[in-house]
Design a protein around this motif. Structure first.
Motif, PDB file in Angstrom:
ATOM      1  N   ARG A   1      39.345  40.608  41.032  1.00  0.00           N
ATOM      2  CA  ARG A   1      38.373  41.158  41.988  1.00  0.00           C
ATOM      3  C   ARG A   1      38.597  42.647  42.193  1.00  0.00           C
ATOM      4  NH1 ARG A   1      39.440  36.210  44.668  1.00  0.00           N
ATOM      5  NH2 ARG A   1      40.962  37.254  46.027  1.00  0.00           N
ATOM      6  N   THR A   2      39.860  43.036  42.326  1.00  0.00           N
ATOM      7  CA  THR A   2      40.166  44.458  42.495  1.00  0.00           C
ATOM      8  C   THR A   2      39.742  45.259  41.269  1.00  0.00           C
ATOM      9  OG1 THR A   2      42.068  43.924  43.888  1.00  0.00           O
ATOM     10  CG2 THR A   2      41.999  46.132  42.919  1.00  0.00           C
TER      11      THR A   2
ATOM     12  N   SER B   1      37.428  44.497  39.146  1.00  0.00           N
ATOM     13  CA  SER B   1      35.960  44.538  39.075  1.00  0.00           C
ATOM     14  C   SER B   1      35.391  45.598  40.004  1.00  0.00           C
ATOM     15  CB  SER B   1      35.384  43.166  39.423  1.00  0.00           C
ATOM     16  OG  SER B   1      35.794  42.195  38.483  1.00  0.00           O
ATOM     17  N   ARG B   2      35.956  45.720  41.200  1.00  0.00           N
ATOM     18  CA  ARG B   2      35.491  46.749  42.143  1.00  0.00           C
ATOM     19  C   ARG B   2      35.760  48.142  41.594  1.00  0.00           C
ATOM     20  NH1 ARG B   2      38.299  43.309  46.081  1.00  0.00           N
ATOM     21  NH2 ARG B   2      36.769  41.945  47.103  1.00  0.00           N
TER      22      ARG B   2
ATOM     23  N   VAL C   1      33.225  49.000  38.938  1.00  0.00           N
ATOM     24  CA  VAL C   1      31.963  49.443  39.542  1.00  0.00           C
ATOM     25  C   VAL C   1      32.081  50.899  39.990  1.00  0.00           C
ATOM     26  CG1 VAL C   1      30.391  49.122  41.499  1.00  0.00           C
ATOM     27  CG2 VAL C   1      31.254  47.130  40.253  1.00  0.00           C
ATOM     28  N   ALA C   2      33.212  51.231  40.630  1.00  0.00           N
ATOM     29  CA  ALA C   2      33.425  52.609  41.075  1.00  0.00           C
ATOM     30  C   ALA C   2      33.432  53.567  39.889  1.00  0.00           C
ATOM     31  CB  ALA C   2      34.750  52.707  41.839  1.00  0.00           C
TER      32      ALA C   2
ATOM     33  N   THR D   1      39.480  56.007  37.562  1.00  0.00           N
ATOM     34  CA  THR D   1      39.012  54.640  37.819  1.00  0.00           C
ATOM     35  C   THR D   1      38.852  53.848  36.521  1.00  0.00           C
ATOM     36  OG1 THR D   1      36.758  55.569  37.994  1.00  0.00           O
ATOM     37  CG2 THR D   1      37.911  55.061  40.055  1.00  0.00           C
TER      38      THR D   1
ATOM     39  N   SER E   1      40.873  50.441  35.897  1.00  0.00           N
ATOM     40  CA  SER E   1      40.138  49.240  35.495  1.00  0.00           C
ATOM     41  C   SER E   1      40.742  48.610  34.251  1.00  0.00           C
ATOM     42  CB  SER E   1      38.666  49.588  35.244  1.00  0.00           C
ATOM     43  OG  SER E   1      37.977  48.485  34.687  1.00  0.00           O
TER      44      SER E   1
END
Length: 227
Positions: free
Chosen positions: A12-13, A15-16, A19-20, A213, A217
């Motif tokens: 989840r982290t 994935s966020r 997106v960023a 980022t 990721s």
């Protein structure tokens, strides 16, 4: 007691952060276009105006090179398809970055010819051309290792981590080249406290945050991969 972070939480982290990364990349592209089209006379590789020719360079070296490299690194998370499809998307994005990077580099040499400026005299140019040459070697290495003629499974497993590390390193080198290039351009234009100078600063920050980022990721993605 097991203090390991659950894989789902890492996913989840990651994935966020992915997106960023996309948002920072899109923001940087928008700021780049605003700068080149609104403040710097536009961009045209075949223009008689040498500055419009030059403007092709920063645009393609970010959108056509850095942004596509970042997207290629994240392809294994962002492309909802089989692993083999993800691999080919990754390869195609990097190949596109290579081709567009060549055009971007050609633009700056063409500008230098028009303006009678010495080539390869700055730290920016040294970092940039060094990064690009290493990127070509990285692409050829990845193609021969994973696509054709394709190494054995044992060899691929042993070298895949080095391939990923090389890609992440080259992304940071490319961002370093971009930031030194913006600093060099800023100095040449002798901008003071005005809107364009702030725009360039925000553009540089967006490029830097895109790289950070993307790397986060990819790093977390290595721990959450189910493949």
């Amino acid at each position: 007691m097991d203090y390991a972070i659950p894989r789902e939480a890492l996913w989840r982290t990651s994935s966020r952060i992915t997106v960023a990364a996309h948002l920072f990349g899109i923001l940087a592209n928008i700021l780049m276009l605003i700068w080149l089209l609104h403040y710097r006379e536009g961009l045209d590789l075949d223009s008689s105006n040498p500055y419009r020719v030059f403007n092709v360079h920063p645009f393609l070296m970010f959108f056509g090179f850095i942004f596509l490299i970042g997207e290629a690194l994240m392809a294994y998370k962002t492309v909802a398809a089989a692993r083999q499809v993800q691999k080919y998307v990754h390869m195609f994005l990097n190949l596109s970055a290579l081709v567009l990077g060549i055009v971007g580099i050609h633009a700056t040499f063409k500008f230098h010819d028009k303006m009678n400026i010495l080539d390869m005299y700055s730290l920016h140019s040294w970092i940039g051309i060094g990064t690009f040459c290493l990127f070509i070697l990285q692409w050829l290495f990845g193609f021969s290792l994973f696509v054709f003629p394709k190494a054995s499974a044992v060899t691929r497993a042993r070298l895949s981590h080095w391939h990923v590390l090389g890609g992440r390193t080259l992304l940071y080198m490319a961002i370093c080249a971009a930031l030194t290039g913006l600093m060099q351009k800023f100095t040449f234009m002798q901008l003071t406290n005005n809107r364009e100078s702030y725009l360039i600063n925000f553009l540089a920050l967006a490029i830097l945050l895109f790289g950070i980022t993307v790397d986060l990721s990819v790093s977390l993605g290595r721990y959450t991969s189910h493949n």
